[in-house]
Design a protein around this motif. Structure first.
Motif, short mmCIF file in Angstrom:
data_model
loop_
_atom_site.label_atom_id
_atom_site.label_comp_id
_atom_site.label_asym_id
_atom_site.label_seq_id
_atom_site.Cartn_x
_atom_site.Cartn_y
_atom_site.Cartn_z
N PHE A 93 0.83 -1.20 0.00
CA PHE A 93 0.00 0.00 0.00
C PHE A 93 0.87 1.26 0.00
CE2 PHE A 93 -2.34 3.40 2.12
CZ PHE A 93 -3.55 3.39 1.43
N ILE A 94 1.92 1.23 0.81
CA ILE A 94 2.86 2.36 0.85
C ILE A 94 3.56 2.52 -0.50
CG2 ILE A 94 5.01 3.21 1.90
CD1 ILE A 94 4.08 1.88 4.51
N THR A 95 3.90 1.39 -1.12
CA THR A 95 4.53 1.42 -2.45
C THR A 95 3.63 2.11 -3.46
OG1 THR A 95 5.75 -0.63 -2.03
CG2 THR A 95 5.45 0.00 -4.32
N ALA A 96 2.34 1.71 -3.50
CA ALA A 96 1.39 2.32 -4.42
C ALA A 96 1.22 3.81 -4.13
CB ALA A 96 0.04 1.61 -4.33
N LEU A 97 1.19 4.16 -2.84
CA LEU A 97 1.05 5.56 -2.44
C LEU A 97 2.26 6.38 -2.91
CD1 LEU A 97 -0.65 7.58 -0.73
CD2 LEU A 97 0.79 6.94 1.22
N VAL A 98 3.45 5.83 -2.70
CA VAL A 98 4.68 6.53 -3.10
C VAL A 98 4.77 6.66 -4.61
CG1 VAL A 98 7.20 6.35 -3.12
CG2 VAL A 98 5.94 5.89 -1.01
N TRP A 99 4.42 5.59 -5.33
CA TRP A 99 4.42 5.67 -6.79
C TRP A 99 3.41 6.70 -7.29
CZ3 TRP A 99 4.65 -0.29 -8.00
CH2 TRP A 99 5.98 -0.70 -7.98
N GLY A 100 2.25 6.77 -6.64
CA GLY A 100 1.27 7.78 -7.02
C GLY A 100 1.82 9.18 -6.81
N GLY A 101 2.55 9.37 -5.70
CA GLY A 101 3.19 10.65 -5.44
C GLY A 101 4.29 10.95 -6.44
N PRO B 35 11.90 17.46 -5.14
CA PRO B 35 11.19 16.46 -5.96
C PRO B 35 12.11 15.40 -6.55
CG PRO B 35 11.26 18.58 -7.08
CD PRO B 35 11.73 18.82 -5.69
N VAL B 36 13.34 15.78 -6.92
CA VAL B 36 14.27 14.80 -7.50
C VAL B 36 14.69 13.78 -6.43
CG1 VAL B 36 16.55 14.48 -8.51
CG2 VAL B 36 15.10 16.33 -9.31
N LEU B 37 14.94 14.25 -5.21
CA LEU B 37 15.28 13.34 -4.12
C LEU B 37 14.12 12.40 -3.82
CD1 LEU B 37 17.24 15.58 -1.57
CD2 LEU B 37 18.12 13.63 -2.88
N TYR B 38 12.90 12.94 -3.86
CA TYR B 38 11.73 12.09 -3.64
C TYR B 38 11.67 10.99 -4.70
CZ TYR B 38 6.91 10.50 -3.29
OH TYR B 38 5.80 9.70 -3.17
N LEU B 39 11.86 11.37 -5.95
CA LEU B 39 11.79 10.39 -7.04
C LEU B 39 12.90 9.35 -6.92
CD1 LEU B 39 11.02 12.81 -10.01
CD2 LEU B 39 9.46 11.13 -9.02
N GLY B 40 14.12 9.80 -6.62
CA GLY B 40 15.24 8.87 -6.55
C GLY B 40 15.22 7.98 -5.33
N VAL B 41 14.96 8.58 -4.16
CA VAL B 41 15.02 7.83 -2.90
C VAL B 41 13.75 7.03 -2.66
CG1 VAL B 41 15.25 8.01 -0.38
CG2 VAL B 41 16.60 9.51 -1.87
N PHE B 42 12.60 7.70 -2.71
CA PHE B 42 11.35 7.05 -2.33
C PHE B 42 10.66 6.33 -3.49
CE2 PHE B 42 12.00 10.43 0.78
CZ PHE B 42 11.82 9.73 1.97
N SER B 43 10.42 7.06 -4.59
CA SER B 43 9.63 6.49 -5.68
C SER B 43 10.37 5.40 -6.45
CB SER B 43 9.22 7.62 -6.65
OG SER B 43 8.21 7.18 -7.52
N THR B 44 11.69 5.41 -6.39
CA THR B 44 12.45 4.40 -7.13
C THR B 44 13.09 3.37 -6.20
OG1 THR B 44 12.94 6.07 -8.82
CG2 THR B 44 14.21 4.05 -8.90
#
Length: 295
Positions: free
Chosen positions: A17-25, A216-225
């Motif tokens: 669920f957290i994965t889907a939430l992070v990907w949505g973000g 936003p780049v840190l979010y994408l690299g660290v969390f979303s990826t």
């Protein structure tokens, strides 16, 4: 013998669920990063961060890559790069809510690519799911004043879904032959290198690193990826495949909700109907496939 402590299924569900939430973000992260960074520099930076983190986490499993691993990882990485390339440029020309649901169409496309490449038969439920998704696509792009409209952004969204479908198909094939962690690290590095190869000759070099660019780049690299990948891998060990498939499909829903909250995007009745139909097709395809795999 010491017994291994059993992890309850709800922990796996929560991680997914957290994965889907992070990907949505991640859709919001892409849109925000484009305010200060060009598309391919953003992709390069995102995957550079993810590559470094994955190397630090799995360094004991890395080193001495074979030609086979590099070849397979490069093929998967190319498709992954194309997917994010089309998605990122598409974000410039398209609402994030619509892009989120168009991206989800990759699930519907995978069985057809498998049919073309590996000659595997297409299940009846995939045909039904595809029909439902096509109806959803029509509603998603329908305008009461102009009728059905398909522009540059929609084309990029479809190409994005095709590229991600190719990445999923090739991953499913090659991951059976080599270690999936090593394969993942290679494809992340390939995405990073391809991003720089396109960005350096064709895009202006960023002159400074600002807070507005970095967050936003840190979010994408660290969390979303990086973190989302780890949560998905671990989470699927402790829950059933059908449950995992349905939970991960929530990525598009979260992407739309975030688009409405952060960017005040207007959602029409046609958009809602289209989104519901696409989600229905995606969930049907994912659930039936995952149930078959579980059996």
């Amino acid at each position: 013998m010491k017994e291994t402590k059993k992890i309850p299924a709800w922990v796996g569900d929560l991680m997914l669920f957290i994965t889907a939430l992070v990907w949505g973000g991640g859709f919001i992260g892409v849109k925000e990063s484009l305010n200060t960074l060009s598309p391919f520099y953003m992709i390069a930076a995102r995957f550079a961060i993810a590559s470094i983190l994955l190397v630090l986490i799995f360094w004991k499993k890395l080193g001495g890559f074979t030609k086979e691993e590099i070849k397979y990882g490069s093929i998967i990485g190319l498709f992954l790069f194309l997917g994010f390339g089309f998605q990122t440029v598409g974000a410039i020309h398209l609402e994030m809510s619509k892009l989120a649901f168009l991206t989800a169409l990759n699930v519907i496309m995978v069985p057809f690519l498998v049919r073309v490449v590996f000659k595997e038969p297409i299940k009846k439920y995939n045909l039904i799911a595809s029909f439902i998704a096509v109806l959803g696509f029509i509603f998603l792009n329908f305008n009461a004043a102009t009728g059905l409209t398909i522009g540059y952004g929609e084309v990029l969204g479809i190409l994005c879904a095709i590229a991600f479908a190719a990445q999923i198909t090739s991953t499913g094939h090659f991951a059976k032959k080599v270690d999936p962690i090593r394969l993942t690290v290679i494809q992340m590095v390939v995405c990073c290198l391809l991003g720089f190869m396109i960005a350096i000759p064709f895009e202006p070099i960023p002159q400074a690193v600002s807070k507005q660019m970095l967050i936003p780049v840190l979010y994408l690299g660290v969390f979303s990826t990086c973190i989302a990948f780890l949560f998905q891998t671990v989470g699927q060990k402790y829950t059933s495949a059908p449950r995992a498939a349905i939970i991960l499909c929530m990525e598009s829903v979260f992407g739309t909700l975030f688009a409405v909250l952060f960017f005040k995007e207007v959602i029409t009745v046609y958009t809602v109907i289209g989104a519901i139909l696409i989600m229905a097709g995606v969930i049907l395809s994912e659930y039936m496939h995952a149930r078959g795999e579980s059996r």
